[in-house]
Design a protein around this motif. Structure first.
Motif, PDB file in Angstrom:
ATOM      1  N   ASP A 133      76.192 -41.941  19.953  1.00  0.00           N
ATOM      2  CA  ASP A 133      75.547 -43.196  19.565  1.00  0.00           C
ATOM      3  C   ASP A 133      75.443 -43.230  18.046  1.00  0.00           C
ATOM      4  OD1 ASP A 133      72.887 -44.632  18.749  1.00  0.00           O
ATOM      5  OD2 ASP A 133      73.419 -45.442  20.725  1.00  0.00           O
ATOM      6  N   PRO A 134      75.855 -44.315  17.415  1.00  0.00           N
ATOM      7  CA  PRO A 134      75.831 -44.362  15.954  1.00  0.00           C
ATOM      8  C   PRO A 134      74.426 -44.208  15.370  1.00  0.00           C
ATOM      9  CG  PRO A 134      76.601 -46.461  16.879  1.00  0.00           C
ATOM     10  CD  PRO A 134      76.441 -45.511  18.011  1.00  0.00           C
ATOM     11  N   SER A 135      73.412 -44.690  16.058  1.00  0.00           N
ATOM     12  CA  SER A 135      72.042 -44.531  15.549  1.00  0.00           C
ATOM     13  C   SER A 135      71.634 -43.064  15.529  1.00  0.00           C
ATOM     14  CB  SER A 135      71.057 -45.339  16.390  1.00  0.00           C
ATOM     15  OG  SER A 135      71.324 -46.718  16.264  1.00  0.00           O
ATOM     16  N   ARG A 136      72.044 -42.315  16.550  1.00  0.00           N
ATOM     17  CA  ARG A 136      71.711 -40.885  16.571  1.00  0.00           C
ATOM     18  C   ARG A 136      72.452 -40.142  15.473  1.00  0.00           C
ATOM     19  NH1 ARG A 136      71.360 -41.887  22.284  1.00  0.00           N
ATOM     20  NH2 ARG A 136      73.429 -41.094  22.699  1.00  0.00           N
ATOM     21  N   GLU A 157      72.030 -37.350  10.363  1.00  0.00           N
ATOM     22  CA  GLU A 157      72.468 -37.292   8.960  1.00  0.00           C
ATOM     23  C   GLU A 157      71.279 -37.480   8.020  1.00  0.00           C
ATOM     24  OE1 GLU A 157      73.708 -38.819   5.106  1.00  0.00           O
ATOM     25  OE2 GLU A 157      72.751 -40.042   6.653  1.00  0.00           O
ATOM     26  N   TYR A 158      70.392 -38.405   8.338  1.00  0.00           N
ATOM     27  CA  TYR A 158      69.232 -38.659   7.491  1.00  0.00           C
ATOM     28  C   TYR A 158      68.310 -37.437   7.456  1.00  0.00           C
ATOM     29  CZ  TYR A 158      65.166 -40.951   5.467  1.00  0.00           C
ATOM     30  OH  TYR A 158      64.108 -41.271   4.656  1.00  0.00           O
ATOM     31  N   LEU A 159      68.020 -36.877   8.617  1.00  0.00           N
ATOM     32  CA  LEU A 159      67.169 -35.680   8.667  1.00  0.00           C
ATOM     33  C   LEU A 159      67.809 -34.528   7.907  1.00  0.00           C
ATOM     34  CD1 LEU A 159      65.891 -35.803  12.346  1.00  0.00           C
ATOM     35  CD2 LEU A 159      64.520 -36.123  10.278  1.00  0.00           C
ATOM     36  N   ALA A 160      69.115 -34.365   8.033  1.00  0.00           N
ATOM     37  CA  ALA A 160      69.804 -33.278   7.336  1.00  0.00           C
ATOM     38  C   ALA A 160      69.693 -33.455   5.818  1.00  0.00           C
ATOM     39  CB  ALA A 160      71.271 -33.220   7.757  1.00  0.00           C
ATOM     40  N   VAL A 163      65.923 -46.008   9.320  1.00  0.00           N
ATOM     41  CA  VAL A 163      67.038 -46.499  10.144  1.00  0.00           C
ATOM     42  C   VAL A 163      66.873 -47.942  10.593  1.00  0.00           C
ATOM     43  CG1 VAL A 163      67.705 -44.186  10.911  1.00  0.00           C
ATOM     44  CG2 VAL A 163      66.122 -45.524  12.295  1.00  0.00           C
ATOM     45  N   GLY A 164      65.669 -48.482  10.453  1.00  0.00           N
ATOM     46  CA  GLY A 164      65.456 -49.894  10.762  1.00  0.00           C
ATOM     47  C   GLY A 164      65.501 -50.245  12.233  1.00  0.00           C
ATOM     48  N   LEU A 165      65.122 -49.309  13.088  1.00  0.00           N
ATOM     49  CA  LEU A 165      65.063 -49.562  14.525  1.00  0.00           C
ATOM     50  C   LEU A 165      63.609 -49.534  14.981  1.00  0.00           C
ATOM     51  CD1 LEU A 165      67.924 -47.160  15.667  1.00  0.00           C
ATOM     52  CD2 LEU A 165      68.056 -49.648  15.466  1.00  0.00           C
ATOM     53  N   ALA A 166      63.351 -50.041  16.162  1.00  0.00           N
ATOM     54  CA  ALA A 166      62.008 -50.015  16.729  1.00  0.00           C
ATOM     55  C   ALA A 166      61.568 -48.573  16.982  1.00  0.00           C
ATOM     56  CB  ALA A 166      61.971 -50.800  18.041  1.00  0.00           C
ATOM     57  N   GLN A 167      60.283 -48.337  16.899  1.00  0.00           N
ATOM     58  CA  GLN A 167      59.726 -46.992  17.105  1.00  0.00           C
ATOM     59  C   GLN A 167      60.120 -46.436  18.469  1.00  0.00           C
ATOM     60  OE1 GLN A 167      56.888 -46.097  19.297  1.00  0.00           O
ATOM     61  NE2 GLN A 167      57.266 -43.975  18.719  1.00  0.00           N
ATOM     62  N   TYR A 204      59.738 -34.353  12.866  1.00  0.00           N
ATOM     63  CA  TYR A 204      61.071 -33.945  13.294  1.00  0.00           C
ATOM     64  C   TYR A 204      61.859 -33.455  12.094  1.00  0.00           C
ATOM     65  CZ  TYR A 204      59.742 -36.347  17.514  1.00  0.00           C
ATOM     66  OH  TYR A 204      59.075 -36.716  18.645  1.00  0.00           O
ATOM     67  N   ARG A 205      62.651 -32.395  12.339  1.00  0.00           N
ATOM     68  CA  ARG A 205      63.498 -31.857  11.286  1.00  0.00           C
ATOM     69  C   ARG A 205      64.818 -31.416  11.895  1.00  0.00           C
ATOM     70  NH1 ARG A 205      63.643 -26.183  11.322  1.00  0.00           N
ATOM     71  NH2 ARG A 205      61.985 -25.235  12.540  1.00  0.00           N
ATOM     72  N   ILE A 206      65.818 -31.346  11.038  1.00  0.00           N
ATOM     73  CA  ILE A 206      67.134 -30.901  11.487  1.00  0.00           C
ATOM     74  C   ILE A 206      67.063 -29.408  11.805  1.00  0.00           C
ATOM     75  CG2 ILE A 206      68.097 -30.264   9.238  1.00  0.00           C
ATOM     76  CD1 ILE A 206      69.928 -32.338  11.857  1.00  0.00           C
ATOM     77  N   ASN A 207      67.776 -28.990  12.821  1.00  0.00           N
ATOM     78  CA  ASN A 207      67.869 -27.571  13.171  1.00  0.00           C
ATOM     79  C   ASN A 207      69.032 -26.996  12.361  1.00  0.00           C
ATOM     80  OD1 ASN A 207      68.166 -25.062  14.288  1.00  0.00           O
ATOM     81  ND2 ASN A 207      68.194 -25.760  16.406  1.00  0.00           N
ATOM     82  N   THR A 208      68.724 -26.403  11.231  1.00  0.00           N
ATOM     83  CA  THR A 208      69.781 -25.917  10.336  1.00  0.00           C
ATOM     84  C   THR A 208      70.630 -24.824  10.968  1.00  0.00           C
ATOM     85  OG1 THR A 208      68.200 -24.435   9.281  1.00  0.00           O
ATOM     86  CG2 THR A 208      68.575 -26.564   8.220  1.00  0.00           C
ATOM     87  N   THR A 209      70.097 -24.109  11.945  1.00  0.00           N
ATOM     88  CA  THR A 209      70.886 -23.086  12.638  1.00  0.00           C
ATOM     89  C   THR A 209      72.082 -23.718  13.342  1.00  0.00           C
ATOM     90  OG1 THR A 209      68.901 -21.780  12.954  1.00  0.00           O
ATOM     91  CG2 THR A 209      70.786 -21.218  14.340  1.00  0.00           C
ATOM     92  N   CYS A 210      71.902 -24.934  13.833  1.00  0.00           N
ATOM     93  CA  CYS A 210      72.988 -25.592  14.556  1.00  0.00           C
ATOM     94  C   CYS A 210      74.148 -25.987  13.668  1.00  0.00           C
ATOM     95  CB  CYS A 210      72.463 -26.829  15.281  1.00  0.00           C
ATOM     96  SG  CYS A 210      71.521 -26.422  16.735  1.00  0.00           S
ATOM     97  N   ILE A 211      73.889 -26.186  12.402  1.00  0.00           N
ATOM     98  CA  ILE A 211      74.973 -26.571  11.502  1.00  0.00           C
ATOM     99  C   ILE A 211      76.076 -25.516  11.511  1.00  0.00           C
ATOM    100  CG2 ILE A 211      75.580 -26.985   9.082  1.00  0.00           C
ATOM    101  CD1 ILE A 211      72.753 -28.258   8.810  1.00  0.00           C
ATOM    102  N   ALA A 212      75.690 -24.255  11.569  1.00  0.00           N
ATOM    103  CA  ALA A 212      76.672 -23.172  11.553  1.00  0.00           C
ATOM    104  C   ALA A 212      77.452 -23.055  12.850  1.00  0.00           C
ATOM    105  CB  ALA A 212      75.973 -21.846  11.259  1.00  0.00           C
TER     106      ALA A 212
END
Length: 110
Positions: free
Chosen positions: A23-26, A31-34, A49-53, A80-88
């Motif tokens: 989904d493009p919003s996800r 990307e924003y959290l990262a 992101v300009g979407l409803a809560q 909420y934060r990005i899981n930096t472990t997943c990037i690897a």
């Protein structure tokens, strides 16, 4: 030859990751959290992101299920934060589809 295929468990994990990003919003939320590099409230994400809560919350639920995003309790709020472990351990779609070596350790992403 079957032994040259990506093992089934890893393929299923990657498929769940790709579904979460289907989904493009996800994709925008991840990307924003990262880029922010810090835990954010739902309100901050909604503003970006300009979407409803409720829509953002549903997207965050999906992203936390696959552990791209981690949630922390801050008083009565959730951040909420990005899981930096997943990037690897997250392979690019091109790597997997084109048969290039993909990371073999799933780590904290599964």
């Amino acid at each position: 030859m079957v032994d040259e295929l990506l093992d089934r468990a890893t393929a299923e994990t990657y498929a769940s990751w790709f579904r979460a990003l289907a989904d493009p919003s996800r994709v925008q939320i991840v990307e924003y959290l990262a880029r922010q590099g810090r835990p954010l409230s739902v309100g901050e994400i909604v503003a970006a992101v300009g979407l409803a809560q409720s829509t953002v919350s549903q997207h965050l639920k999906i992203l936390t299920e696959v552990r791209f995003v981690l949630v922390e309790a801050v008083g009565t709020a959730r951040h909420y934060r990005i899981n930096t472990t997943c990037i690897a351990c997250f392979p690019s779609a091109a790597d997997v589809v084109m048969g290039r070596p993909a990371p073999t350790a799933i780590g904290d992403c599964s």
